[in-house]
Design a protein around this motif. Structure first.
Motif, PDB file in Angstrom:
ATOM      1  N   GLY A 185       8.125 -16.118  40.883  1.00  0.00           N
ATOM      2  CA  GLY A 185       7.879 -15.666  42.242  1.00  0.00           C
ATOM      3  C   GLY A 185       6.706 -14.710  42.358  1.00  0.00           C
ATOM      4  O   GLY A 185       6.451 -14.161  43.428  1.00  0.00           O
ATOM      5  N   ARG A 186       5.961 -14.526  41.295  1.00  0.00           N
ATOM      6  CA  ARG A 186       4.853 -13.586  41.303  1.00  0.00           C
ATOM      7  C   ARG A 186       3.528 -14.302  41.546  1.00  0.00           C
ATOM      8  O   ARG A 186       3.464 -15.523  41.550  1.00  0.00           O
ATOM      9  CB  ARG A 186       4.809 -12.806  39.981  1.00  0.00           C
ATOM     10  CG  ARG A 186       6.052 -11.956  39.752  1.00  0.00           C
ATOM     11  CD  ARG A 186       6.093 -11.388  38.347  1.00  0.00           C
ATOM     12  NE  ARG A 186       7.323 -10.647  38.120  1.00  0.00           N
ATOM     13  CZ  ARG A 186       7.396  -9.327  37.974  1.00  0.00           C
ATOM     14  NH1 ARG A 186       6.295  -8.599  38.045  1.00  0.00           N
ATOM     15  NH2 ARG A 186       8.549  -8.733  37.764  1.00  0.00           N
ATOM     16  N   LEU A 187       2.470 -13.512  41.700  1.00  0.00           N
ATOM     17  CA  LEU A 187       1.162 -14.051  42.066  1.00  0.00           C
ATOM     18  C   LEU A 187       0.322 -14.277  40.810  1.00  0.00           C
ATOM     19  O   LEU A 187      -0.086 -13.329  40.127  1.00  0.00           O
ATOM     20  CB  LEU A 187       0.457 -13.085  43.014  1.00  0.00           C
ATOM     21  CG  LEU A 187      -0.786 -13.579  43.745  1.00  0.00           C
ATOM     22  CD1 LEU A 187      -0.490 -14.834  44.542  1.00  0.00           C
ATOM     23  CD2 LEU A 187      -1.332 -12.480  44.657  1.00  0.00           C
ATOM     24  N   PHE A 188       0.062 -15.559  40.489  1.00  0.00           N
ATOM     25  CA  PHE A 188      -0.802 -15.954  39.389  1.00  0.00           C
ATOM     26  C   PHE A 188      -2.085 -16.528  39.992  1.00  0.00           C
ATOM     27  O   PHE A 188      -2.022 -17.457  40.795  1.00  0.00           O
ATOM     28  CB  PHE A 188      -0.128 -17.015  38.519  1.00  0.00           C
ATOM     29  CG  PHE A 188       1.026 -16.497  37.689  1.00  0.00           C
ATOM     30  CD1 PHE A 188       0.912 -16.419  36.306  1.00  0.00           C
ATOM     31  CD2 PHE A 188       2.216 -16.101  38.279  1.00  0.00           C
ATOM     32  CE1 PHE A 188       1.968 -15.963  35.537  1.00  0.00           C
ATOM     33  CE2 PHE A 188       3.275 -15.641  37.523  1.00  0.00           C
ATOM     34  CZ  PHE A 188       3.153 -15.568  36.135  1.00  0.00           C
ATOM     35  N   VAL A 189      -3.238 -16.015  39.572  1.00  0.00           N
ATOM     36  CA  VAL A 189      -4.494 -16.364  40.231  1.00  0.00           C
ATOM     37  C   VAL A 189      -5.516 -16.867  39.216  1.00  0.00           C
ATOM     38  O   VAL A 189      -5.825 -16.184  38.233  1.00  0.00           O
ATOM     39  CB  VAL A 189      -5.073 -15.153  40.992  1.00  0.00           C
ATOM     40  CG1 VAL A 189      -6.396 -15.518  41.662  1.00  0.00           C
ATOM     41  CG2 VAL A 189      -4.076 -14.653  42.027  1.00  0.00           C
ATOM     42  N   ARG A 190      -6.014 -18.067  39.431  1.00  0.00           N
ATOM     43  CA  ARG A 190      -7.140 -18.645  38.683  1.00  0.00           C
ATOM     44  C   ARG A 190      -7.041 -18.434  37.175  1.00  0.00           C
ATOM     45  O   ARG A 190      -7.940 -17.879  36.540  1.00  0.00           O
ATOM     46  CB  ARG A 190      -8.463 -18.086  39.208  1.00  0.00           C
ATOM     47  CG  ARG A 190      -8.840 -18.664  40.551  1.00  0.00           C
ATOM     48  CD  ARG A 190     -10.195 -18.180  41.010  1.00  0.00           C
ATOM     49  NE  ARG A 190     -10.579 -18.861  42.239  1.00  0.00           N
ATOM     50  CZ  ARG A 190     -11.640 -18.543  42.963  1.00  0.00           C
ATOM     51  NH1 ARG A 190     -12.435 -17.564  42.572  1.00  0.00           N
ATOM     52  NH2 ARG A 190     -11.925 -19.204  44.072  1.00  0.00           N
ATOM     53  N   GLY A 191      -5.952 -18.899  36.591  1.00  0.00           N
ATOM     54  CA  GLY A 191      -5.807 -18.835  35.149  1.00  0.00           C
ATOM     55  C   GLY A 191      -5.348 -17.499  34.625  1.00  0.00           C
ATOM     56  O   GLY A 191      -5.258 -17.311  33.411  1.00  0.00           O
ATOM     57  N   GLY A 192      -5.017 -16.551  35.523  1.00  0.00           N
ATOM     58  CA  GLY A 192      -4.568 -15.232  35.101  1.00  0.00           C
ATOM     59  C   GLY A 192      -3.070 -15.065  35.243  1.00  0.00           C
ATOM     60  O   GLY A 192      -2.429 -15.723  36.058  1.00  0.00           O
ATOM     61  N   GLU A 193      -2.503 -14.159  34.453  1.00  0.00           N
ATOM     62  CA  GLU A 193      -1.093 -13.825  34.573  1.00  0.00           C
ATOM     63  C   GLU A 193      -0.874 -12.926  35.784  1.00  0.00           C
ATOM     64  O   GLU A 193      -1.815 -12.385  36.360  1.00  0.00           O
ATOM     65  CB  GLU A 193      -0.613 -13.131  33.300  1.00  0.00           C
ATOM     66  CG  GLU A 193      -0.707 -13.986  32.048  1.00  0.00           C
ATOM     67  CD  GLU A 193      -0.147 -13.276  30.840  1.00  0.00           C
ATOM     68  OE1 GLU A 193       1.052 -13.447  30.557  1.00  0.00           O
ATOM     69  OE2 GLU A 193      -0.913 -12.531  30.186  1.00  0.00           O
ATOM     70  N   SER A 194       0.411 -12.726  36.142  1.00  0.00           N
ATOM     71  CA  SER A 194       0.703 -11.958  37.356  1.00  0.00           C
ATOM     72  C   SER A 194       0.294 -10.492  37.226  1.00  0.00           C
ATOM     73  O   SER A 194      -0.094  -9.863  38.217  1.00  0.00           O
ATOM     74  CB  SER A 194       2.192 -12.050  37.697  1.00  0.00           C
ATOM     75  OG  SER A 194       2.985 -11.497  36.666  1.00  0.00           O
ATOM     76  N   ASP A 195       0.355  -9.926  36.021  1.00  0.00           N
ATOM     77  CA  ASP A 195      -0.026  -8.518  35.860  1.00  0.00           C
ATOM     78  C   ASP A 195      -1.539  -8.320  35.945  1.00  0.00           C
ATOM     79  O   ASP A 195      -2.015  -7.183  35.936  1.00  0.00           O
ATOM     80  CB  ASP A 195       0.493  -7.980  34.519  1.00  0.00           C
ATOM     81  CG  ASP A 195      -0.050  -8.753  33.340  1.00  0.00           C
ATOM     82  OD1 ASP A 195       0.493  -9.819  33.040  1.00  0.00           O
ATOM     83  OD2 ASP A 195      -1.036  -8.292  32.729  1.00  0.00           O
ATOM     84  N   GLU A 196      -2.304  -9.410  36.046  1.00  0.00           N
ATOM     85  CA  GLU A 196      -3.749  -9.300  36.202  1.00  0.00           C
ATOM     86  C   GLU A 196      -4.164  -9.135  37.660  1.00  0.00           C
ATOM     87  O   GLU A 196      -5.350  -9.131  37.986  1.00  0.00           O
ATOM     88  CB  GLU A 196      -4.439 -10.530  35.596  1.00  0.00           C
ATOM     89  CG  GLU A 196      -4.260 -10.641  34.091  1.00  0.00           C
ATOM     90  CD  GLU A 196      -4.873 -11.903  33.499  1.00  0.00           C
ATOM     91  OE1 GLU A 196      -5.752 -12.488  34.154  1.00  0.00           O
ATOM     92  OE2 GLU A 196      -4.467 -12.299  32.400  1.00  0.00           O
ATOM     93  N   THR A 197      -3.179  -9.025  38.555  1.00  0.00           N
ATOM     94  CA  THR A 197      -3.432  -8.764  39.975  1.00  0.00           C
ATOM     95  C   THR A 197      -2.919  -7.378  40.329  1.00  0.00           C
ATOM     96  O   THR A 197      -1.784  -7.030  39.998  1.00  0.00           O
ATOM     97  CB  THR A 197      -2.737  -9.809  40.859  1.00  0.00           C
ATOM     98  OG1 THR A 197      -3.314 -11.092  40.615  1.00  0.00           O
ATOM     99  CG2 THR A 197      -2.899  -9.470  42.336  1.00  0.00           C
ATOM    100  N   GLN A 198      -3.739  -6.580  40.991  1.00  0.00           N
ATOM    101  CA  GLN A 198      -3.324  -5.259  41.465  1.00  0.00           C
ATOM    102  C   GLN A 198      -3.095  -5.305  42.972  1.00  0.00           C
ATOM    103  O   GLN A 198      -3.800  -6.009  43.701  1.00  0.00           O
ATOM    104  CB  GLN A 198      -4.388  -4.207  41.150  1.00  0.00           C
ATOM    105  CG  GLN A 198      -4.562  -3.922  39.675  1.00  0.00           C
ATOM    106  CD  GLN A 198      -3.489  -2.997  39.118  1.00  0.00           C
ATOM    107  OE1 GLN A 198      -2.462  -2.762  39.745  1.00  0.00           O
ATOM    108  NE2 GLN A 198      -3.717  -2.485  37.927  1.00  0.00           N
ATOM    109  N   THR A 199      -2.099  -4.542  43.442  1.00  0.00           N
ATOM    110  CA  THR A 199      -1.748  -4.493  44.859  1.00  0.00           C
ATOM    111  C   THR A 199      -2.053  -3.105  45.421  1.00  0.00           C
ATOM    112  O   THR A 199      -1.739  -2.090  44.779  1.00  0.00           O
ATOM    113  CB  THR A 199      -0.255  -4.818  45.054  1.00  0.00           C
ATOM    114  OG1 THR A 199       0.019  -6.118  44.512  1.00  0.00           O
ATOM    115  CG2 THR A 199       0.117  -4.804  46.531  1.00  0.00           C
ATOM    116  N   TYR A 200      -2.640  -3.071  46.623  1.00  0.00           N
ATOM    117  CA  TYR A 200      -3.004  -1.809  47.264  1.00  0.00           C
ATOM    118  C   TYR A 200      -2.483  -1.792  48.703  1.00  0.00           C
ATOM    119  O   TYR A 200      -2.506  -2.816  49.392  1.00  0.00           O
ATOM    120  CB  TYR A 200      -4.527  -1.623  47.300  1.00  0.00           C
ATOM    121  CG  TYR A 200      -5.158  -1.352  45.952  1.00  0.00           C
ATOM    122  CD1 TYR A 200      -5.502  -0.063  45.567  1.00  0.00           C
ATOM    123  CD2 TYR A 200      -5.411  -2.388  45.060  1.00  0.00           C
ATOM    124  CE1 TYR A 200      -6.088   0.185  44.337  1.00  0.00           C
ATOM    125  CE2 TYR A 200      -5.988  -2.152  43.828  1.00  0.00           C
ATOM    126  CZ  TYR A 200      -6.325  -0.860  43.466  1.00  0.00           C
ATOM    127  OH  TYR A 200      -6.895  -0.615  42.249  1.00  0.00           O
TER     128      TYR A 200
END
Length: 718
Positions: free
Chosen positions: A155-170
């Motif tokens: 249920g997490r956000l995976f972006v362009r070949g990256g894992e979910s922890d490679e996305t930061q939320t602000y």
């Protein structure tokens, strides 16, 4: 006597006329075209005129000597120049087009924007919650956009070949350290924050601003509502719980609160799921925003809390009996931000956030507890030197304290954790060479006192407006990230993981239609590797990992062709390989699908007073490793396909009945397989599928809004 008086008046008039000077000229643009209706005058006087259909002007003035002439026109930069009045004839004044017009170029590479009246918006402000199948979850809706991978098991956000922890939320420019709720292994979670208190969002799939860092793949920027339009009270009665919201507005301030209680026990009793619950999920959460307007700024104070618990038995291929997972989690987040202006052309944005997350996991008779305290301090200043040059600069400081205790049932407890401080400085310049050409130049420096290492990251973006409604954008940037918590709690002898982004974007938007196409390449280096089955305290760690991701994203939206129908289609192709974690070769990661397609449609049926929404998401199979085969990561799951429907019926202007069902066709989607740690007597490694917790999910809700104008309702929020 009368004759003498008349002669005297005539003499004085002639004398006055003799002293006046005539100023003449023409006003043109930078393409030598005459500007009709432009204003021209002598600075500090009322002497002036307006240009005619040929761009020409003429007027008289009693001024003499050196003066300043001023010319102004709508959508053009004001023109000022020194003149000598006695020689001010046949002037040619050339005005430069202003870049602060609605059709000026704007950099779009790597970013989807929603709300905040953005000129580059690909989504409407509340599209994230009107999408069938998203269940009101921000991440669920973002997974229908190109660049985001469908990841139903987390249920997490995976972006362009990256894992979910490679996305930061602000939120309002300040980081959220713990954006997701806690869940069991291979069970999907949700974002912690309700979309109802936000009106603007930027989902960056890469190449983002130097203002943000410590993320390899993406940033998700959410802006809370700055000014509610009226007093409002909202009630929600749902098959999974209850909700309440209240907004109160005063002259210079306002306060909003949103709370909910979720309990899946009644739903599980009525519609059994694949999960074996001892105690289905239940939780209480709330958010509040206080806003205070000053003469030149706005102060926001945002807070959120969540308490959740669940207890279930999970099948494990390595255990005869199911593994009992009992979890209790409480989370507190506070965010205070101020945005305003001062002096001449100066802007300031500053804020602080505090996040506290406590997790208590029982795994059969073992116990795992961890606690994270995360703080973010930030200040950003910007200066507008002209309509063509704007400079921003500032700094961040991130503090993280993490402690974890693991207590096996028959052994001593094991403690791990770390304390880190990350300081960063950034600067960025927006330069408009014309209203058709713009560029953004920036750099970010970061130092981590836990790793005892610092880096500098260059960032550059460029945009060219190729036609009235179309433009190209380019972006390049270096991005670094501190290794994730799973590794730092055991080892701190790391370098930063890093990647470089290369992006080419084309965007066309006109007449309620949007086309967005983007190609990208990401080069990964210094990824973390270890030599055990999972990351453990006795693993050997290194930064010897590497990889790449390249592909194509296409987005098409049309709300014009068919009356009452608004739809979008997104497509992603990605070719990605990595050698990281405990991989034995550079292969396609298990969370990446080659092709992903989503079709989202929303149709208003006027006779039924209803909005019907349909979402169909498709993804090709994802790789997995089959230990029964010699080749690493050689398996491939079947394709993912899910059709979801929702129906919102307007009972009255402020009362709505809402129904939705996800995965209508009941497709058994599989995200991978868990294999046994050792083979059976026949030498075969047995496996079990990692699938969905339920074939379908049904939702029914009644939403009632009470507002000052007696017209507002929750239809856009469903």
């Amino acid at each position: 006597m009368n004759t003498v008086f008349k002669l005297l008046l005539l003499f004085l008039s002639v004398g006055a006329l003799a002293q006046n000077q005539t100023v003449t000229g023409k006003i043109i643009d930078n393409k030598e075209r005459p500007l009709v209706g432009a204003n021209v005058y002598i600075d500090g006087t009322y002497d002036g005129a307006t240009t005619d259909e040929k761009g020409e002007f003429t007027f008289e003035t009693s001024e003499k000597g050196p003066k300043t002439i001023v010319a102004t026109a709508l959508n053009y930069v004001d023109y000022k120049a020194p003149v000598v009045i006695e020689k001010a004839q046949n002037l040619v004044l050339k005005l430069r087009a202003s870049v602060n017009v609605l059709d000026a170029v704007v950099i779009t590479a790597g970013s989807f924007k929603a709300g905040d009246n953005s000129k580059a918006s690909a989504l409407k402000p509340l599209d994230i919650v009107t999408t069938a199948g998203s269940a009101g979850d921000i991440v669920g809706a973002l997974q229908t956009l190109p660049g985001a991978q469908i990841n139903g098991e987390s249920g997490r956000l995976f972006v362009r070949g990256g894992e979910s922890d490679e996305t930061q939320t602000y939120i309002d420019g300040i980081r959220v350290a713990q954006p997701y709720g806690v869940t069991a292994n291979n069970m999907p979670t949700r974002g912690r924050f309700s979309p109802f208190l936000f009106n603007g969002m930027t989902f960056s799939t890469g190449g983002y601003s130097a203002e943000f860092g410590d993320a390899l793949s993406s940033v998700l920027l959410m802006n809370s509502i700055s000014e509610p339009d009226q007093d409002k009270t909202e009630y929600s009665f749902m098959t999974v719980g209850l909700g309440f919201g209240r907004t109160k507005k005063w002259d210079k301030s306002s306060f909003s609160i949103n709370t909910s209680y979720i309990d899946l026990a009644p739903y599980q009793w009525a519609i059994p799921q694949n999960a074996d619950w001892n105690k289905p999920y239940r939780g209480i959460s709330g958010e509040a925003v206080y806003r205070l307007k000053f003469k030149n700024g706005l102060l926001k104070m945002y807070s959120a809390f969540e308490y959740s618990e669940f207890d279930l038995n999970q099948k494990d291929i390595n255990s005869v009996d199911p593994v009992r997972v009992n979890n209790k989690n409480n989370n507190l987040y506070f965010n205070s931000s101020y945005k305003g202006s001062f002096g001449t052309g100066w802007g300031i944005q500053t804020g602080v956030s505090f996040g506290l997350n406590n997790v208590n996991f029982d795994l059969d008779k073992d116990n795992l507890k961890n606690r994270e305290v995360a703080t973010h301090l930030k200040m950003k200043l910007d200066k507008k030197f002209s309509d063509r040059v704007r400079l921003a600069f500032g700094g961040d400081y991130f503090i993280t304290n993490f402690d974890e205790t693991f207590k096996p049932s028959a052994d001593n407890s094991f403690n791990s954790g770390y304390n880190s401080g990350v300081s960063a400085l950034f600067t960025e310049a927006d330069i408009f060479l014309s209203k058709n050409v713009a560029m953004k130049l920036g750099a970010r420096g970061m130092y981590n006192d836990l790793l005892e290492k610092g880096i500098v990251e260059p960032r550059v973006s460029f945009a060219f407006k190729s036609s009235q409604n179309g433009q190209f954008s380019l972006a390049y940037g270096d991005f670094h990230q501190t290794p994730k918590q799973d590794y730092l709690k055991y080892n701190t002898d790391f370098n930063y993981e890093k990647t470089a982004h290369y992006i080419l974007n084309y965007m066309y938007s006109a007449n309620k239609r949007t086309l967005r196409a983007e190609v990208f390449y990401k080069d990964y280096n210094d990824l973390v590797k270890y030599d055990t089955q999972t990351a453990m305290y006795n693993s050997n760690y290194s930064n010897n990992g590497s990889g790449y991701a390249k592909g194509l994203d296409v987005f098409w939206r049309d709300s014009k062709t068919i009356k009452y129908l608004d739809y979008w289609v997104s497509y992603s192709f990605i070719d990605s390989k990595r050698d990281f974690r405990n991989y034995s070769a550079e292969v396609q990661p298990s969370f990446v699908a080659d092709h992903t397609v989503s079709v989202v449609g929303k149709y208003w049926v006027n006779d039924w007073k209803s909005q019907i929404s349909v979402t169909n998401s498709f993804a090709t199979g994802r790789p997995y490793n089959d230990p029964n085969q010699t080749q690493f990561m050689n398996g491939k799951t079947k394709a993912y396909n899910s059709l979801s429907l929702s129906w919102a019926y307007l009972l009255s202007q402020q009362k709505i009945l809402f129904f939705s069902v996800s995965n209508v066709l009941g497709r058994d989607n599989v995200f991978g397989y868990q294999y046994a740690n050792s083979p059976d007597l026949a030498g075969t490694f047995q496996r079990q599928a990692i699938g969905q917790p339920a074939d379908r999910f049904f939702f029914v809700g009644f939403f009632w809004t009470i507002s000052s104008d007696k017209k507002a309702n929750n239809l856009d929020n469903l």
